[in-house]
Write a protein that holds these residues in place. Structure first.
Motif, short mmCIF file in Angstrom:
data_model
loop_
_atom_site.label_atom_id
_atom_site.label_comp_id
_atom_site.label_asym_id
_atom_site.label_seq_id
_atom_site.Cartn_x
_atom_site.Cartn_y
_atom_site.Cartn_z
N THR A 14 41.69 44.26 37.72
CA THR A 14 40.94 43.05 37.46
C THR A 14 40.58 42.41 38.80
OG1 THR A 14 40.87 41.01 36.16
CG2 THR A 14 42.91 41.47 37.34
N ASN A 15 39.80 41.33 38.73
CA ASN A 15 39.35 40.62 39.92
C ASN A 15 39.72 39.16 39.71
OD1 ASN A 15 38.06 40.33 42.40
ND2 ASN A 15 36.06 39.99 41.49
N HIS A 27 46.29 38.43 28.23
CA HIS A 27 46.55 39.47 29.23
C HIS A 27 48.02 39.90 29.17
CE1 HIS A 27 42.98 37.73 31.75
NE2 HIS A 27 42.61 38.30 30.64
N GLY A 47 45.32 44.00 41.09
CA GLY A 47 44.69 42.71 40.86
C GLY A 47 44.56 41.87 42.11
N TYR A 75 39.22 45.13 33.40
CA TYR A 75 39.09 43.97 32.52
C TYR A 75 38.82 42.76 33.41
CZ TYR A 75 43.68 41.95 33.66
OH TYR A 75 44.75 41.37 34.30
N ASP A 76 37.96 41.88 32.95
CA ASP A 76 37.66 40.66 33.70
C ASP A 76 38.66 39.58 33.32
OD1 ASP A 76 35.58 41.94 34.91
OD2 ASP A 76 34.01 41.02 33.68
N ASP A 77 38.95 38.70 34.26
CA ASP A 77 40.01 37.72 34.02
C ASP A 77 39.58 36.60 33.07
OD1 ASP A 77 38.26 36.45 35.73
OD2 ASP A 77 39.81 35.59 37.02
N CYS A 155 33.63 44.46 31.43
CA CYS A 155 34.57 43.36 31.19
C CYS A 155 35.82 43.82 30.46
CB CYS A 155 33.89 42.25 30.42
SG CYS A 155 33.25 42.77 28.81
#
Length: 277
Positions: A14-15, A27, A47, A75-77, A155
């Motif tokens: 993730t970012n 999450h 991450g 996956y996007d945060d 995403c």
């Protein structure tokens, strides 16, 4: 000596930028479910703190290859997962596809109006943009709930790491007319060919919208929306909202076990179906 079956190795990347309580809890649920499936998967988490999105994705791809992972799960945060089991199923679907699925995204929508699905088709020659939204995707769902497309957002997406080995860098690049994830899907198809890119409509994830700023100008409008659709302060459907507000107003208590919360991604759809029926 008994042969030990090799686990599927997955880099979960993730970012990190915003830590929202709604997404954060989902999450944690995802990580818990991945941990429960540890007999199948060896999970590595990546991450880093916020980077330009294409840089973050390129770095994750490099880490996945260096660690000899089989798959990369992006996956996007700001994504909400109703259940962590769905993410496990997403990985299994790619792994068990007999090399027919290489990129698989859960059903998700762009967070901006008019909230189109993050599922794209390559435009025909002569048109301005390289890709466009898959407008009639619901008419193309196969018997397994999958929609074959040319590109997806990342995403909530599983990618076969072999694609990075066969496609030259940069894999992800943000441009004026395309996002970094669409760029990768199209480029991988050009260099590898026969890339199975799909959206899984059985697995539905949510996109956190911007927080609303309450002002004198929108107070009455927001009050009506909250009351009509039973929304709480996190702007998610909550069937107990109106009852709680009445209790607060008249001093009546509500037992905790009487409050039933539903999946916020499904509640409004059920409400609209009831009204249509």
């Amino acid at each position: 000596m008994e042969e030990v079956k090799k686990k599927t190795k997955v880099l979960v990347a993730t970012n990190l930028y915003q830590i929202d309580p709604v997404c954060y809890s989902s999450h944690l649920s995802m990580f818990y479910q991945l941990g429960k499936a540890s007999d199948e998967f060896e999970i590595v988490f990546h991450g880093p703190w916020r980077l330009p999105i294409d840089n973050a994705r390129n770095n994750a791809a490099k880490v996945a290859m260096k660690l000899e992972c089989d798959y990369l799960l992006f996956y996007d945060d700001d994504m909400y997962f109703p259940t962590g089991k769905d993410i496990v199923e997403l990985i299994r679907t790619v792994r068990d596809s007999n090399d027919t699925i290489h990129i698989l995204q859960a059903l998700a929508y762009v967070r901006g109006y008019p909230f189109k699905p993050m599922c794209f088709l390559k435009r025909k020659e002569g048109e301005n943009q390289k890709t466009g939204f898959f407008e009639d995707w619901k008419d193309h769902i196969d018997e397994n709930g999958l929609v074959k497309c040319d590109a997806v957002g990342c995403c909530g997406t599983v990618i076969d790491v072999r694609l990075f080995k066969l496609t030259p860098e940069p894999w992800f690049l943000t441009g004026k007319m395309h996002t970094e994830d669409v760029y990768f899907c199209i480029k991988a198809q050009q260099f590898v060919g026969n890339v199975g890119c799909y959206m899984d409509t059985k697995i539905k994830i949510g996109h956190l919208l911007e927080k609303i700023v309450l002002t004198d100008g929108n107070k009455d409008m927001l009050k009506k929306i909250y009351e009509d659709y039973q929304l709480n302060q996190l702007f998610l459907p909550d069937p107990s909202f109106v009852e709680q507000m009445k209790a607060n107003s008249f001093g009546d208590a509500i037992a905790v076990d009487e409050i039933k919360r539903e999946n916020p991604l499904e509640y409004l759809a059920k409400k609209e179906e009831k009204q249509d029926g």
